[in-house]
Design a protein around this motif. Sequence first.
Motif, PDB file in Angstrom:
ATOM      1  N   PHE A  88       5.861 -31.887  15.016  1.00 14.26           N
ATOM      2  CA  PHE A  88       5.105 -32.484  14.310  1.00 14.26           C
ATOM      3  C   PHE A  88       3.558 -32.425  14.868  1.00 14.26           C
ATOM      4  CE2 PHE A  88       8.795 -34.721  13.524  1.00 14.26           C
ATOM      5  CZ  PHE A  88       8.894 -34.766  11.939  1.00 14.26           C
ATOM      6  N   VAL A  89       2.671 -31.937  14.025  1.00 11.71           N
ATOM      7  CA  VAL A  89       1.227 -31.532  14.729  1.00 11.71           C
ATOM      8  C   VAL A  89       0.245 -32.377  13.689  1.00 11.71           C
ATOM      9  CG1 VAL A  89       1.200 -29.547  13.030  1.00 11.71           C
ATOM     10  CG2 VAL A  89      -0.192 -29.594  15.298  1.00 11.71           C
ATOM     11  N   HIS A  90      -0.648 -33.121  14.564  1.00 10.97           N
ATOM     12  CA  HIS A  90      -1.573 -33.739  13.796  1.00 10.97           C
ATOM     13  C   HIS A  90      -2.739 -32.846  13.143  1.00 10.97           C
ATOM     14  CE1 HIS A  90      -4.892 -36.826  13.646  1.00 10.97           C
ATOM     15  NE2 HIS A  90      -3.958 -37.828  13.832  1.00 10.97           N
ATOM     16  N   VAL A  91      -3.130 -33.585  11.979  1.00 12.47           N
ATOM     17  CA  VAL A  91      -3.948 -32.641  11.161  1.00 12.47           C
ATOM     18  C   VAL A  91      -5.221 -32.476  11.751  1.00 12.47           C
ATOM     19  CG1 VAL A  91      -4.944 -34.948   9.956  1.00 12.47           C
ATOM     20  CG2 VAL A  91      -5.058 -32.701   8.791  1.00 12.47           C
ATOM     21  N   ARG A  92      -5.916 -33.234  12.715  1.00 10.88           N
ATOM     22  CA  ARG A  92      -7.099 -33.087  13.298  1.00 10.88           C
ATOM     23  C   ARG A  92      -6.868 -31.776  14.299  1.00 10.88           C
ATOM     24  NH1 ARG A  92     -12.439 -34.617  12.749  1.00 10.88           N
ATOM     25  NH2 ARG A  92     -13.604 -34.445  14.512  1.00 10.88           N
ATOM     26  N   ASP A  93      -5.593 -31.463  14.920  1.00 14.68           N
ATOM     27  CA  ASP A  93      -5.368 -30.433  15.548  1.00 14.68           C
ATOM     28  C   ASP A  93      -5.421 -29.352  14.674  1.00 14.68           C
ATOM     29  OD1 ASP A  93      -5.305 -31.373  18.139  1.00 14.68           O
ATOM     30  OD2 ASP A  93      -3.223 -32.102  17.962  1.00 14.68           O
TER      31      ASP A  93
END
Length: 346
Positions: free
Chosen positions: A245-250
């Motif tokens: 799971f990867v944050h949208v800001r990243d």
Amino acid sequence: MRILLTGAAGFIAGHVAEVARERGHDVLGLDMYLDAAHGPDATRDPAILPLDLRHDALDEHLADIDVVCHQAAMVGNGVDAQDLPAYAEHNDAGTAHLLAAMARVGVADLVLASSMVVYGDGRFTCPDHGDVPPAVRHEEDLSAGRFDPRCPVCGGDITWRLIDETTPFLPRTSYAASKVAQEHYASAWCTLEGARAVALRYHNVYGPGMPADTPYSGVAAIFRSAIARGEAPRVFEDGQQVRDFVHVRDVALANVLAIEQVADHPQGVTPYNVASGTPFTIGEMASTLAGAADATEPELTGDYRAFDVRHVVASPEAAAHGLGFRAQISPHEGIAQLATAALRTR
């Protein structure tokens, strides 16, 4: 730099535009405001040009552009064969028309939103047969609660491993097939035009502003919406499915780093996994959300769908070396924040 951003009204593209402008870039946004994503009565941002890549003239909008960041796509699972034409018409034809216009105008740098779905299921290791793709899961195993796939050679136990960008394509859905096609169209364009492209293969993107209860909703938004309704998140299988799971800001930062560096890449398509680098089970994700919201604990349903991916986890090393990108927000932190973040309701 002057950037043409397609799908600019979407979840990820909105964050890309914000990060790009923070870093001093000029962004021209286009979006067709697809009903499935935004609803028929969506409020339109006057700064985003309403434009359909398949049918509208693009050349004038590309005239002074340095890089195209192509986020526009019809997403969602597309698990029914009847979905195939819609994905081909939107994603494949839209990309083909965009690339043709870029060739006419002479824009030679592209950042393409791809996806982990191009890999299909993850890859595994068998103690006897080495690295293998998983065998198709059979009803008798699933109904007995054996959710992990078997070795395709011996039928024995296998363990998941990290996948890198050399992993062969094995698309399982209409959406996945369209993402493979987009990368192939980009490769052909690069060959024909002497151009460069970076394909960012997003893993499970989440964060503030993600769509709720639409075809664009991922499992994080589905669980978050259940919590908002006062319901327990319903987790399929045994909750041990492993994801990244990867944050949208990243994800936005990865895009802007690619925008800034695509011209330094060789001719052709260079793919990068965009991932947090922290394996996380779906059960852990549901529990983290519920705990942060002081909500009802998730329910393990045991339900299953034979076509679902069991485990798929990426190596983030290529993006670290090729773009200088490493995710800054861990899923433990970011998913807890998602428990109280606003979602977009179209």
